[in-house]
Motif scaffolding. Structure first.
Motif, PDB file in Angstrom:
ATOM      1  N   ILE A 155       0.823  -1.214   0.000  1.00 29.00           N
ATOM      2  CA  ILE A 155       0.000   0.000   0.000  1.00 29.00           C
ATOM      3  C   ILE A 155       0.855   1.262   0.000  1.00 29.00           C
ATOM      4  N   MET A 156       1.876   1.298   0.848  1.00 28.78           N
ATOM      5  CA  MET A 156       2.685   2.500   1.008  1.00 28.78           C
ATOM      6  C   MET A 156       3.780   2.548  -0.053  1.00 28.78           C
ATOM      7  N   LEU A 157       3.432   3.064  -1.229  1.00 34.22           N
ATOM      8  CA  LEU A 157       4.367   3.170  -2.342  1.00 34.22           C
ATOM      9  C   LEU A 157       4.618   4.633  -2.691  1.00 34.22           C
ATOM     10  N   PRO A 158       5.824   4.973  -3.146  1.00 31.77           N
ATOM     11  CA  PRO A 158       6.073   6.338  -3.603  1.00 31.77           C
ATOM     12  C   PRO A 158       5.377   6.612  -4.934  1.00 31.77           C
ATOM     13  N   LYS A 159       5.139   7.901  -5.196  1.00 32.60           N
ATOM     14  CA  LYS A 159       4.546   8.414  -6.445  1.00 32.60           C
ATOM     15  C   LYS A 159       3.053   8.126  -6.564  1.00 32.60           C
ATOM     16  N   LEU A 160       2.646   6.899  -6.284  1.00 33.34           N
ATOM     17  CA  LEU A 160       1.220   6.537  -6.322  1.00 33.34           C
ATOM     18  C   LEU A 160       1.013   5.381  -5.358  1.00 33.34           C
ATOM     19  N   ASP A 161       0.109   5.543  -4.392  1.00 33.67           N
ATOM     20  CA  ASP A 161      -0.055   4.500  -3.376  1.00 33.67           C
ATOM     21  C   ASP A 161      -0.726   3.259  -3.960  1.00 33.67           C
ATOM     22  N   GLY A 162      -0.553   2.147  -3.253  1.00 32.26           N
ATOM     23  CA  GLY A 162      -1.048   0.872  -3.742  1.00 32.26           C
ATOM     24  C   GLY A 162      -2.545   0.806  -3.951  1.00 32.26           C
ATOM     25  N   LEU A 163      -3.309   1.444  -3.072  1.00 29.66           N
ATOM     26  CA  LEU A 163      -4.764   1.427  -3.229  1.00 29.66           C
ATOM     27  C   LEU A 163      -5.179   2.135  -4.513  1.00 29.66           C
ATOM     28  N   SER A 164      -4.505   3.237  -4.825  1.00 27.82           N
ATOM     29  CA  SER A 164      -4.809   3.962  -6.069  1.00 27.82           C
ATOM     30  C   SER A 164      -4.434   3.123  -7.279  1.00 27.82           C
ATOM     31  N   VAL A 165      -3.328   2.375  -7.179  1.00 25.65           N
ATOM     32  CA  VAL A 165      -2.941   1.473  -8.264  1.00 25.65           C
ATOM     33  C   VAL A 165      -4.040   0.442  -8.501  1.00 25.65           C
ATOM     34  N   ILE A 166      -4.523  -0.155  -7.426  1.00 23.59           N
ATOM     35  CA  ILE A 166      -5.570  -1.173  -7.555  1.00 23.59           C
ATOM     36  C   ILE A 166      -6.837  -0.576  -8.163  1.00 23.59           C
ATOM     37  N   GLU A 167      -7.207   0.611  -7.716  1.00 22.19           N
ATOM     38  CA  GLU A 167      -8.395   1.270  -8.274  1.00 22.19           C
ATOM     39  C   GLU A 167      -8.253   1.488  -9.776  1.00 22.19           C
ATOM     40  N   GLU A 168      -7.072   1.939 -10.208  1.00 21.85           N
ATOM     41  CA  GLU A 168      -6.851   2.195 -11.632  1.00 21.85           C
ATOM     42  C   GLU A 168      -6.825   0.892 -12.430  1.00 21.85           C
ATOM     43  N   VAL A 169      -6.253  -0.132 -11.846  1.00 27.07           N
ATOM     44  CA  VAL A 169      -6.210  -1.436 -12.511  1.00 27.07           C
ATOM     45  C   VAL A 169      -7.623  -1.969 -12.733  1.00 27.07           C
ATOM     46  N   ARG A 170      -8.449  -1.886 -11.700  1.00 27.01           N
ATOM     47  CA  ARG A 170      -9.822  -2.387 -11.839  1.00 27.01           C
ATOM     48  C   ARG A 170     -10.658  -1.489 -12.753  1.00 27.01           C
ATOM     49  N   ARG A 171     -10.374  -0.202 -12.732  1.00 26.49           N
ATOM     50  CA  ARG A 171     -11.080   0.721 -13.626  1.00 26.49           C
ATOM     51  C   ARG A 171     -10.777   0.393 -15.085  1.00 26.49           C
ATOM     52  N   ALA A 172      -9.574  -0.112 -15.326  1.00 28.53           N
ATOM     53  CA  ALA A 172      -9.173  -0.486 -16.682  1.00 28.53           C
ATOM     54  C   ALA A 172      -9.668  -1.891 -17.056  1.00 28.53           C
ATOM     55  N   LYS A 173     -10.484  -2.498 -16.199  1.00 30.76           N
ATOM     56  CA  LYS A 173     -11.062  -3.827 -16.439  1.00 30.76           C
ATOM     57  C   LYS A 173     -10.008  -4.938 -16.487  1.00 30.76           C
ATOM     58  N   ILE A 174      -8.891  -4.713 -15.806  1.00 22.29           N
ATOM     59  CA  ILE A 174      -7.856  -5.736 -15.711  1.00 22.29           C
ATOM     60  C   ILE A 174      -8.206  -6.662 -14.553  1.00 22.29           C
ATOM     61  N   LYS A 175      -8.279  -7.950 -14.818  1.00 18.05           N
ATOM     62  CA  LYS A 175      -8.776  -8.900 -13.832  1.00 18.05           C
ATOM     63  C   LYS A 175      -7.675  -9.674 -13.101  1.00 18.05           C
ATOM     64  N   THR A 176      -6.440  -9.225 -13.210  1.00 18.35           N
ATOM     65  CA  THR A 176      -5.347  -9.901 -12.519  1.00 18.35           C
ATOM     66  C   THR A 176      -5.656 -10.054 -11.034  1.00 18.35           C
ATOM     67  N   PRO A 177      -5.563 -11.254 -10.472  1.00 18.24           N
ATOM     68  CA  PRO A 177      -5.776 -11.426  -9.028  1.00 18.24           C
ATOM     69  C   PRO A 177      -4.743 -10.615  -8.241  1.00 18.24           C
TER      70      PRO A 177
END
Length: 222
Positions: A52-74
């Protein structure tokens, strides 16, 4: 199997990468959220492990963007935040599992295996086959015609790559990139030597030869 790891703590990252590679996974590492999101969007992975605690963009935001892009990677979240609220938040935005730090590697590995079985179907996710040859990814077991083949970790990884590309000729260069995961002198004979050792175990005692050399091109398992 290919894992995307987003972890900025170098000591923790090295610990996870080493363990996953020993378990037969190919690991792509990113130390910040922006680069991690780019990798998640541009390549396909069997599972992602995200701090979760990542520089530049936090992990939760990464997950949100990944799911918004319809990427289904577990996705498995790794975090020092172990409150119920943090876990609920991570799962609500699209993570499939949540593991609190500190953690044992054996638990992380077990969760990855469980997630892969749940998402892909146990037989489909864990067993690669060609005729009478079977490779069990989770059990790290290879059999041919019911006979167990004793492979080294590198031979196992090479066979996995060949099975994932069965029927297709793979070059020495692509084998170096996907099995060894770091650069070698293209003139090195490390691939030829490893293929020779694998062929000895795979085909020597069987009439039907599966691993073939395509001269001038590479190797094919068929």
């Amino acid at each position: 199997m290919k894992v995307l790891l987003l972890e900025d703590n170098s000591q923790c990252a090295d610990f996870i990468v080493q363990g996953l590679q020993q378990a037969g996974f190919q690991v792509i590492l990113s130390a910040d959220g922006v680069d991690g999101l780019f990798k998640a969007r541009t390549e396909t992975y069997d599972v992602a492990v995200i701090d979760i605690m990542l520089p530049k963009l936090d992990g939760l935001s990464v997950i949100e963007e990944v799911r918004r892009a319809k990427i289904k990677t577990p996705i498995i979240v790794l975090s020092a935040r172990d409150s119920v609220e943090s876990k609920v938040k991570g799962l609500e935005i699209g993570a499939d599992d949540y593991l609190s730090k500190p953690f044992s590697f054996s638990e992380l590995l077990a969760r990855i295996y469980a997630l892969l079985r749940r998402v892909g179907g146990e037989n489909e996710a864990s067993v690669l086959c060609l005729e009478d040859l079977e490779l069990d990814l989770f059990g790290h077991r290879v059999t041919r015609a019911g006979q167990k083949l004793d492979l080294t970790a590198l031979e196992f990884k090479l066979l996995e790559y060949l099975l994932r590309n069965k029927g297709r000729v793979v070059t020495k260069t692509t084998i170096l990139e996907h099995v060894w995961e770091y650069g070698f002198d293209p003139q090195t004979n490390v691939v030829e030597a490893q293929v020779c050792r694998l062929r000895e175990k795979l085909d020597k005692n069987f009439a039907r030869k599966l691993l073939k050399t395509v001269r001038g091109f590479g190797y094919v398992l068929e």
